[in-house]
Design an enzyme around this catalytic site. Sequence first.
Site, PDB file in Angstrom:
ATOM      1  N   ASN A   1      -1.164   6.673  11.540  1.00 16.47           N
ATOM      2  CA  ASN A   1      -2.009   5.682  10.866  1.00 16.47           C
ATOM      3  C   ASN A   1      -2.281   6.103   9.427  1.00 16.47           C
ATOM      4  O   ASN A   1      -3.119   6.985   9.191  1.00 16.47           O
ATOM      5  CB  ASN A   1      -3.331   5.531  11.628  1.00 16.47           C
ATOM      6  CG  ASN A   1      -3.128   4.991  13.027  1.00 16.47           C
ATOM      7  OD1 ASN A   1      -2.423   5.582  13.842  1.00 16.47           O
ATOM      8  ND2 ASN A   1      -3.743   3.861  13.317  1.00 16.47           N
TER       9      ASN A   1
ATOM     10  N   PHE B   1       0.819  -1.212   0.000  1.00 17.54           N
ATOM     11  CA  PHE B   1       0.000   0.000   0.000  1.00 17.54           C
ATOM     12  C   PHE B   1       0.858   1.270   0.000  1.00 17.54           C
ATOM     13  O   PHE B   1       0.737   2.123  -0.885  1.00 17.54           O
ATOM     14  CB  PHE B   1      -0.934  -0.034   1.210  1.00 17.54           C
ATOM     15  CG  PHE B   1      -1.555   1.279   1.591  1.00 17.54           C
ATOM     16  CD1 PHE B   1      -2.211   2.057   0.651  1.00 17.54           C
ATOM     17  CD2 PHE B   1      -1.489   1.734   2.906  1.00 17.54           C
ATOM     18  CE1 PHE B   1      -2.796   3.275   1.007  1.00 17.54           C
ATOM     19  CE2 PHE B   1      -2.071   2.935   3.265  1.00 17.54           C
ATOM     20  CZ  PHE B   1      -2.712   3.710   2.320  1.00 17.54           C
ATOM     21  N   ILE B   2       1.744   1.397   0.984  1.00 19.10           N
ATOM     22  CA  ILE B   2       2.597   2.578   1.050  1.00 19.10           C
ATOM     23  C   ILE B   2       3.595   2.585  -0.091  1.00 19.10           C
ATOM     24  O   ILE B   2       3.818   3.604  -0.751  1.00 19.10           O
ATOM     25  CB  ILE B   2       3.320   2.651   2.410  1.00 19.10           C
ATOM     26  CG1 ILE B   2       2.309   2.817   3.549  1.00 19.10           C
ATOM     27  CG2 ILE B   2       4.322   3.807   2.433  1.00 19.10           C
ATOM     28  CD1 ILE B   2       2.930   2.792   4.940  1.00 19.10           C
TER      29      ILE B   2
ATOM     30  N   TYR C   1       5.657  -5.922  18.065  1.00 23.48           N
ATOM     31  CA  TYR C   1       5.750  -5.109  16.842  1.00 23.48           C
ATOM     32  C   TYR C   1       6.480  -3.797  17.141  1.00 23.48           C
ATOM     33  O   TYR C   1       7.409  -3.405  16.434  1.00 23.48           O
ATOM     34  CB  TYR C   1       4.336  -4.853  16.331  1.00 23.48           C
ATOM     35  CG  TYR C   1       4.226  -4.020  15.085  1.00 23.48           C
ATOM     36  CD1 TYR C   1       4.154  -4.627  13.833  1.00 23.48           C
ATOM     37  CD2 TYR C   1       4.148  -2.635  15.147  1.00 23.48           C
ATOM     38  CE1 TYR C   1       4.023  -3.868  12.676  1.00 23.48           C
ATOM     39  CE2 TYR C   1       4.017  -1.860  14.006  1.00 23.48           C
ATOM     40  CZ  TYR C   1       3.952  -2.486  12.772  1.00 23.48           C
ATOM     41  OH  TYR C   1       3.819  -1.723  11.618  1.00 23.48           O
TER      42      TYR C   1
ATOM     43  N   ARG D   1      -6.777   8.326  17.423  1.00 22.41           N
ATOM     44  CA  ARG D   1      -5.554   8.097  16.661  1.00 22.41           C
ATOM     45  C   ARG D   1      -5.318   9.264  15.715  1.00 22.41           C
ATOM     46  O   ARG D   1      -6.211  10.060  15.431  1.00 22.41           O
ATOM     47  CB  ARG D   1      -5.634   6.792  15.866  1.00 22.41           C
ATOM     48  CG  ARG D   1      -5.693   5.534  16.716  1.00 22.41           C
ATOM     49  CD  ARG D   1      -4.392   5.283  17.446  1.00 22.41           C
ATOM     50  NE  ARG D   1      -4.428   4.051  18.220  1.00 22.41           N
ATOM     51  CZ  ARG D   1      -4.803   3.979  19.498  1.00 22.41           C
ATOM     52  NH1 ARG D   1      -5.185   5.075  20.128  1.00 22.41           N
ATOM     53  NH2 ARG D   1      -4.795   2.828  20.139  1.00 22.41           N
TER      54      ARG D   1
ATOM     55  N   LYS E   1      10.315  -2.552  16.019  1.00 20.90           N
ATOM     56  CA  LYS E   1      10.516  -1.283  15.304  1.00 20.90           C
ATOM     57  C   LYS E   1      11.555  -0.438  16.029  1.00 20.90           C
ATOM     58  O   LYS E   1      12.459   0.147  15.408  1.00 20.90           O
ATOM     59  CB  LYS E   1       9.196  -0.520  15.218  1.00 20.90           C
ATOM     60  CG  LYS E   1       8.133  -1.146  14.333  1.00 20.90           C
ATOM     61  CD  LYS E   1       8.434  -0.981  12.868  1.00 20.90           C
ATOM     62  CE  LYS E   1       7.257  -1.413  12.017  1.00 20.90           C
ATOM     63  NZ  LYS E   1       7.564  -1.371  10.574  1.00 20.90           N
TER      64      LYS E   1
ATOM     65  N   SER F   1       7.026   3.075  13.601  1.00 20.26           N
ATOM     66  CA  SER F   1       5.614   3.162  13.977  1.00 20.26           C
ATOM     67  C   SER F   1       5.390   4.155  15.107  1.00 20.26           C
ATOM     68  O   SER F   1       5.685   3.860  16.265  1.00 20.26           O
ATOM     69  CB  SER F   1       5.103   1.780  14.388  1.00 20.26           C
ATOM     70  OG  SER F   1       3.813   1.865  14.943  1.00 20.26           O
TER      71      SER F   1
END
Length: 316
Positions: free
Chosen positions: A175, A13-14, A146, A213, A150, A121
């Site tokens: 996000n 996606f990114i 996670y 968020r 990171k 993140s």
Amino acid sequence: MSRKCLVVGGSGFIGSNLVAHLLEHGFSVRVFDRTLPQVVDTQSSRASDVLEFVAGDFLSLDDVNQAMDGCDYCVHLVTTTMPQSSNENMIFDIETNLIGAIGLLNAAVNHKLKKFIFLSSGGTVYGSPEYLPIDENHATNPMSSYGVTKLAIEKYMALYNTLYSLDSVVLRLANPYGEGQRAGGSQGAVAAFINKSITGEVVEIWGDGSIIRDYIYIDDVSEAIISAIESKSSCKVFNIGTGVGSSLLDIIKIIEQQTGLNVKTKHHPTRSFDVPANVLDISLSHKELCWQPKISLSEGVLRTFNWMNNAPTLKQ
């Protein structure tokens, strides 16, 4: 001057969005991933001149070194786990993410890269916030493997800068959402909510919907990465978000306002790993990278809806 960028994880996606933006900014791009992206038109004459696709294994040192040969920059986007499931198999998280990243750093040193960019993140490395918005000096106490992984990659990047003078930049991303995001994925409240609204499904919410968020549109993410590549700043860690917090209920309200759809919801008990709020302070990025987001959540939701509504294969 050579401006060739390796995008590791360029079919996601990114990555696929970043590739398109890099080409628009005059970079030549090599995409490295297990599969090849579908977003960029590989048949165009311009793409054939400045865009390469290399399929390979992120954990293979040979594949990584071959992919990096001749590149000036590298953007590392690969992740094999998700925050909500990473604690279930921490060894897998370490083996596939941390060890892979160190192999990538070794290759970057061997090939004398000008700059190495890593998307960390901002939603997980800080843990439960002591204050809002969260700046880059905030304590880092991840609540998931996670986030720990990171953060470990960030620390190794700093070590490689000390040992080998590898110029690297960490972007702690909020996000991301927008065109190209898989609606059926386990991450991405905006895309998931829009998709379920289109199909008439029930949107499931953990908790009362008050969780806040920082949601950033994908075009703004791509521009932030390019700004980091081109920046001469001595700062090494940046938050990339909007600085604006939105709750899950806010997202639902905006979807209804922008699309005219009625969003059906069902609430479940709050999950232990969900911090109540996470909003990033982006003043350092604005000052040092000369970057700031341009797309509001309302506009981004409408763009995402229009794209998704014309992509029926995603609404399954």
